[in-house]
Design a protein around this motif. Structure first.
Motif, PDB file in Angstrom:
ATOM      1  N   ASP A   1       5.446 -48.572   3.281  1.00  0.00           N
ATOM      2  CA  ASP A   1       5.163 -49.920   2.776  1.00  0.00           C
ATOM      3  C   ASP A   1       5.360 -49.935   1.271  1.00  0.00           C
ATOM      4  N   TYR A   2       6.379 -50.690   0.834  1.00  0.00           N
ATOM      5  CA  TYR A   2       6.676 -50.783  -0.600  1.00  0.00           C
ATOM      6  C   TYR A   2       5.943 -51.958  -1.256  1.00  0.00           C
ATOM      7  N   THR A   3       5.199 -52.706  -0.464  1.00  0.00           N
ATOM      8  CA  THR A   3       4.476 -53.848  -1.061  1.00  0.00           C
ATOM      9  C   THR A   3       3.216 -53.414  -1.759  1.00  0.00           C
ATOM     10  N   GLN A   4       2.714 -52.219  -1.428  1.00  0.00           N
ATOM     11  CA  GLN A   4       1.499 -51.727  -2.067  1.00  0.00           C
ATOM     12  C   GLN A   4       1.837 -51.153  -3.438  1.00  0.00           C
ATOM     13  N   PRO A   5       0.950 -51.278  -4.373  1.00  0.00           N
ATOM     14  CA  PRO A   5       1.209 -50.685  -5.702  1.00  0.00           C
ATOM     15  C   PRO A   5       1.294 -49.175  -5.595  1.00  0.00           C
ATOM     16  N   MET A   6       2.316 -48.639  -6.228  1.00  0.00           N
ATOM     17  CA  MET A   6       2.568 -47.199  -6.164  1.00  0.00           C
ATOM     18  C   MET A   6       1.979 -46.511  -7.385  1.00  0.00           C
ATOM     19  N   LYS A   7       1.353 -45.385  -7.125  1.00  0.00           N
ATOM     20  CA  LYS A   7       0.786 -44.562  -8.197  1.00  0.00           C
ATOM     21  C   LYS A   7       1.440 -43.207  -8.164  1.00  0.00           C
ATOM     22  N   ARG A   8       1.853 -42.746  -9.296  1.00  0.00           N
ATOM     23  CA  ARG A   8       2.484 -41.433  -9.385  1.00  0.00           C
ATOM     24  C   ARG A   8       1.428 -40.336  -9.238  1.00  0.00           C
ATOM     25  N   THR A   9       1.659 -39.445  -8.302  1.00  0.00           N
ATOM     26  CA  THR A   9       0.772 -38.303  -8.082  1.00  0.00           C
ATOM     27  C   THR A   9       1.595 -37.037  -8.061  1.00  0.00           C
ATOM     28  N   VAL A  10       0.921 -35.938  -7.965  1.00  0.00           N
ATOM     29  CA  VAL A  10       1.614 -34.644  -7.952  1.00  0.00           C
ATOM     30  C   VAL A  10       1.831 -34.154  -6.535  1.00  0.00           C
ATOM     31  N   SER A  11       1.396 -34.909  -5.545  1.00  0.00           N
ATOM     32  CA  SER A  11       1.590 -34.464  -4.163  1.00  0.00           C
ATOM     33  C   SER A  11       3.009 -34.743  -3.719  1.00  0.00           C
ATOM     34  N   ASP A  12       3.404 -34.126  -2.617  1.00  0.00           N
ATOM     35  CA  ASP A  12       4.755 -34.344  -2.076  1.00  0.00           C
ATOM     36  C   ASP A  12       4.935 -35.788  -1.661  1.00  0.00           C
ATOM     37  N   ASN A  13       3.881 -36.413  -1.112  1.00  0.00           N
ATOM     38  CA  ASN A  13       4.013 -37.779  -0.611  1.00  0.00           C
ATOM     39  C   ASN A  13       4.240 -38.730  -1.751  1.00  0.00           C
ATOM     40  N   SER A  14       3.434 -38.608  -2.801  1.00  0.00           N
ATOM     41  CA  SER A  14       3.608 -39.496  -3.940  1.00  0.00           C
ATOM     42  C   SER A  14       4.906 -39.204  -4.655  1.00  0.00           C
ATOM     43  N   LEU A  15       5.323 -37.944  -4.666  1.00  0.00           N
ATOM     44  CA  LEU A  15       6.600 -37.608  -5.313  1.00  0.00           C
ATOM     45  C   LEU A  15       7.754 -38.256  -4.587  1.00  0.00           C
ATOM     46  N   SER A  16       7.710 -38.227  -3.265  1.00  0.00           N
ATOM     47  CA  SER A  16       8.791 -38.837  -2.494  1.00  0.00           C
ATOM     48  C   SER A  16       8.805 -40.328  -2.700  1.00  0.00           C
ATOM     49  N   SER A  17       7.567 -40.950  -2.768  1.00  0.00           N
ATOM     50  CA  SER A  17       7.520 -42.393  -2.990  1.00  0.00           C
ATOM     51  C   SER A  17       8.078 -42.725  -4.354  1.00  0.00           C
ATOM     52  N   ALA A  18       7.758 -41.878  -5.308  1.00  0.00           N
ATOM     53  CA  ALA A  18       8.267 -42.127  -6.659  1.00  0.00           C
ATOM     54  C   ALA A  18       9.765 -42.008  -6.691  1.00  0.00           C
ATOM     55  N   LYS A  19      10.294 -41.058  -5.974  1.00  0.00           N
ATOM     56  CA  LYS A  19      11.753 -40.890  -5.959  1.00  0.00           C
ATOM     57  C   LYS A  19      12.417 -42.109  -5.350  1.00  0.00           C
ATOM     58  N   GLU A  20      11.812 -42.640  -4.282  1.00  0.00           N
ATOM     59  CA  GLU A  20      12.444 -43.778  -3.638  1.00  0.00           C
ATOM     60  C   GLU A  20      12.234 -45.050  -4.431  1.00  0.00           C
ATOM     61  N   GLY A  21      11.251 -45.049  -5.291  1.00  0.00           N
ATOM     62  CA  GLY A  21      11.037 -46.231  -6.105  1.00  0.00           C
ATOM     63  C   GLY A  21      11.966 -46.309  -7.271  1.00  0.00           C
ATOM     64  N   LYS A  22      12.624 -45.253  -7.622  1.00  0.00           N
ATOM     65  CA  LYS A  22      13.543 -45.240  -8.764  1.00  0.00           C
ATOM     66  C   LYS A  22      14.872 -45.825  -8.364  1.00  0.00           C
ATOM     67  N   PRO A  23      15.586 -46.443  -9.286  1.00  0.00           N
ATOM     68  CA  PRO A  23      16.952 -46.906  -8.969  1.00  0.00           C
ATOM     69  C   PRO A  23      17.873 -45.716  -8.806  1.00  0.00           C
ATOM     70  N   GLU A  24      18.917 -45.921  -8.001  1.00  0.00           N
ATOM     71  CA  GLU A  24      19.869 -44.856  -7.737  1.00  0.00           C
ATOM     72  C   GLU A  24      20.761 -44.616  -8.939  1.00  0.00           C
ATOM     73  N   LEU A  25      21.042 -43.360  -9.190  1.00  0.00           N
ATOM     74  CA  LEU A  25      21.974 -42.977 -10.240  1.00  0.00           C
ATOM     75  C   LEU A  25      23.187 -42.373  -9.587  1.00  0.00           C
ATOM     76  N   ARG A  26      24.370 -42.807  -9.908  1.00  0.00           N
ATOM     77  CA  ARG A  26      25.610 -42.372  -9.270  1.00  0.00           C
ATOM     78  C   ARG A  26      26.396 -41.487 -10.223  1.00  0.00           C
ATOM     79  N   PHE A  27      27.067 -40.504  -9.646  1.00  0.00           N
ATOM     80  CA  PHE A  27      27.909 -39.572 -10.413  1.00  0.00           C
ATOM     81  C   PHE A  27      29.328 -39.712  -9.930  1.00  0.00           C
ATOM     82  N   GLY A  28      30.184 -40.272 -10.743  1.00  0.00           N
ATOM     83  CA  GLY A  28      31.610 -40.325 -10.433  1.00  0.00           C
ATOM     84  C   GLY A  28      31.939 -41.105  -9.171  1.00  0.00           C
ATOM     85  N   GLY A  29      31.022 -41.897  -8.657  1.00  0.00           N
ATOM     86  CA  GLY A  29      31.316 -42.671  -7.471  1.00  0.00           C
ATOM     87  C   GLY A  29      31.267 -41.883  -6.189  1.00  0.00           C
ATOM     88  N   LYS A  30      31.010 -40.618  -6.222  1.00  0.00           N
ATOM     89  CA  LYS A  30      31.027 -39.785  -5.010  1.00  0.00           C
ATOM     90  C   LYS A  30      29.626 -39.558  -4.473  1.00  0.00           C
TER      91      LYS A  30
END
Length: 615
Positions: free
Chosen positions: A286-315
């Motif tokens: 659920d992305y509607t809930q406010p996300m808090k950055r934590t040091v756990s794997d779950n919060s880390l994964s949520s943080a990663k998915e909350g970031k915009p994608e960065l592309r390298f060379g289009g590949k």
């Protein structure tokens, strides 16, 4: 019907006919000879064809012939080899029973024909000689008769002439008488020769020629019978191998009927079964809930998915490369840097005197963390080189569980065979040494001591090797508990990482069409090697369970941050081992702490974020 009576005047035609018969026989011999060559060539081609499709020894093709369909095909090739052998038998029998025999008979036939026609020509020459004698006697008799008639006429003329002297008349009379006597002698001679000729001619046409022609007729009939018998033999040679050829064909049919599609399907399962469980359902995020950055794997994964994608060379679309590298950096900076504890030797915690006293370890200087981060890249390349076909680890830990079990079982069987071989050799040397001891003249017993020692040492080495692989095999089959993190590290292949993750790395490096993708490989490597954040960054939110574990031994958690467990107890895993030898577990919603990883058997949930599978 006899040629001597019916064809008494067809000597020349019979000579031509018998020569034609011999030509026919020689033509048939040539036909059979070419047939044998064809059979040999056909058999050779069949053998080459069978050999061409035979599996090569010590190759991948030989392993494929464990399937029933491939076994049936191999049986077909073997039957075709036997089938080719029957064609060779046909060629050999035709050569020995027809070709060789007829060639010898042709030579005898030619000799017999030559002898018969030689007798016929001799009889012809004799009758021609008699005919010439008759003609000569006849002409002589005719000449003498004419001369006697002229001498008689001359005498009568002289006797009637009155002017001729009596002496001339007497002379003419004597001359006429001489001529008359000569005519009578010629007549008698002619009559005798004529009778003789008639006798010879009768014998020629009624005895000699019929006998000769009868022999020629019998010779020709024997030739005809012989060629008929050869044709029967020709058919019998083929008929004799029909039962064996039928057995070959029956063998092919039997091999085809032995194909078992279910068995082949089971063999495919045994060959490629990994032993992993299929992934579970993916939880809704659920992305509607406010996300808090934590040091756990779950919060880390949520943080990663909350970031915009960065592309390298289009590949590398959708790949968060900078963030993953940052995650790796943070993990290296915060995770404890301590060698894992050894596995317990007994159920008592005191069996590990040098075990970790607390999961909380002081952090190393930042420069050391950066050095470790910079030197960790070669490990990635080593891991990738393994997937690209590098050196296979000794315990086959890079294989899925089921395939690893088969490899280990095969290795154990091979070692047992070698041990048996060395044992037989040792027994033979021992017996030879006993013989030398009883009979010193046969040899020096001391000369066998070195060889006996070497064989004994080889047996001990092989037994130790077999015990090592049997231990690994027992571990895979569930007879032994899973190895501790320390043992995994010592195996030389990062067994702490899961086989599924290794496999995923190999899959990520290949595109759907089989091409190699470096960006995907790098991302997979970072995912494999990226540990979790340290618990320094935990907030008040409880960490989600990423799996379960079963206590293998009783542990009394007396130090700060540890938790006591009882052997056989099942608990939830909220944080996996980061390499320090400790695993964070939870008993209830509020009771959690660390236990030595070697004291529990972990079952991680594959669907949990950041979870790694340990086997």
């Amino acid at each position: 019907m006899s040629w001597g009576t019916e064809l008494w005047d067809q000597f020349d035609n019979l000579e031509k006919h018998t020569q034609w018969g011999i030509d026919i026989l020689e033509k048939y011999i040539k036909f059979v000879k070419e047939r044998t060559e064809i059979e040999l060539s056909y058999a050779k081609q069949l053998r080459n064809l069978s050999k061409k499709y035979q599996p090569k020894k010590n190759s991948k093709e030989e392993e494929e012939y464990k399937y029933t369909a491939c076994k049936a095909f191999l049986s077909t090739l073997n039957e075709m080899n036997d089938y080719a052998g029957q064609h060779e038998v046909i060629s050999e029998n035709m050569t020995s029973q027809i070709t060789v025999d007829l060639m010898r008979y042709v030579q005898e036939l030619k000799q017999e024909r030559k002898s018969n026609f030689h007798d016929g020509r001799k009889a012809q020459q004799h009758i021609e000689t008699c005919w010439k004698q008759l003609e000569s006697s006849k002409r002589r008799f005719e000449r003498d008769c004419k001369e006697a008639d002229r001498a008689q006429q001359y005498f009568e003329k002289m006797d009637a002439d009155i002017n001729v002297t009596k002496a001339d008349v007497e002379k003419a009379r004597q001359q006429a008488q001489i001529r008359q006597q000569m005519a009578e002698d010629s007549k008698a001679d002619y009559s005798l020769i004529l009778q003789r000729f008639n006798q010879e001619q009768w014998e020629y046409y009624h005895t000699h020629i019929p006998n000769i022609f009868q022999k020629i007729q019998e010779m020709e009939e024997r030739r005809i019978v012989r060629i008929g018998e050869s044709m029967k033999t020709y058919a019998e040679v083929d008929r004799q191998v029909i039962p064996i050829i039928g057995k070959c064909l029956d063998g092919i049919v039997k091999a085809a009927e032995s194909i078992d599609q279910k068995n082949d399907s089971q063999l495919v399962v045994e060959a490629y079964k990994s032993g992993f469980e299929p992934p579970g359902d993916i939880e809704f995020e659920d992305y509607t809930q406010p996300m808090k950055r934590t040091v756990s794997d779950n919060s880390l994964s949520s943080a990663k998915e909350g970031k915009p994608e960065l592309r390298f060379g289009g590949k590398s679309r959708g790949k968060l490369w900078p963030f993953i590298k940052k995650n790796k950096l943070m993990s290296l900076l915060t995770s404890p840097h301590q060698p894992p504890p050894p596995p317990p030797a007994s159920a008592s915690p005191s069996a590990v005197p040098n075990g970790p006293q607390s999961p909380k370890q002081p952090k190393e200087p930042l420069s050391h963390r950066f050095n470790e981060f910079m030197t960790s890249k070669p490990k990635i390349h080593c891991f990738r080189s393994l997937k690209r076909g590098g050196v296979t680890p000794e315990d086959f830990s890079n294989f899925p569980p089921e395939q690893r079990r088969k490899k280990l079982q095969q290795k154990v069987d091979d070692l047992n065979k070698e041990i048996q071989k060395e044992t037989d050799q040792r027994d033979a040397i021992t017996k030879m040494k006993d013989v030398y001891l009883k009979n010193p003249q046969m040899g020096d017993p001391a000369s066998l001591d070195q060889k006996l020692t070497e064989v004994t040492q080889n047996i001990e080495k092989l037994r130790l090797e077999a015990q090592k692989f049997e231990a690994w095999l027992a571990e895979v089959e569930g007879r032994l508990p899973a190895r501790s993190e320390q043992a995994r590290r010592q195996s030389g292949l990062y067994d702490g990482q899961t086989h599924q993750t290794v496999t995923n790395c190999a899959q990520d490096r290949e595109s759907p069409d089989g091409s190699y993708t470096e960006e995907q490989s790098q991302e997979s490597e970072h995912k494999v090697l990226a540990p979790d954040f340290d618990d320094e960054f935990d907030d008040e939110e409880p960490l989600p369970a990423i799996g379960t574990c079963k206590a293998l031994y009783t542990f009394e958690g007396q130090n700060e941050g540890t938790i006591s467990v009882v052997e056989g107890e099942t608990l939830s895993v909220i944080e996996e081992d980061k390499g320090d030898g400790w695993t964070r577990i939870r008993r209830n919603e509020d009771e959690e702490g660390y236990v030595p990883t070697s004291y529990v058997e972990v079952y991680l949930d594959k669907n949990a974020k950041g979870a790694k599978t340990y086997i």
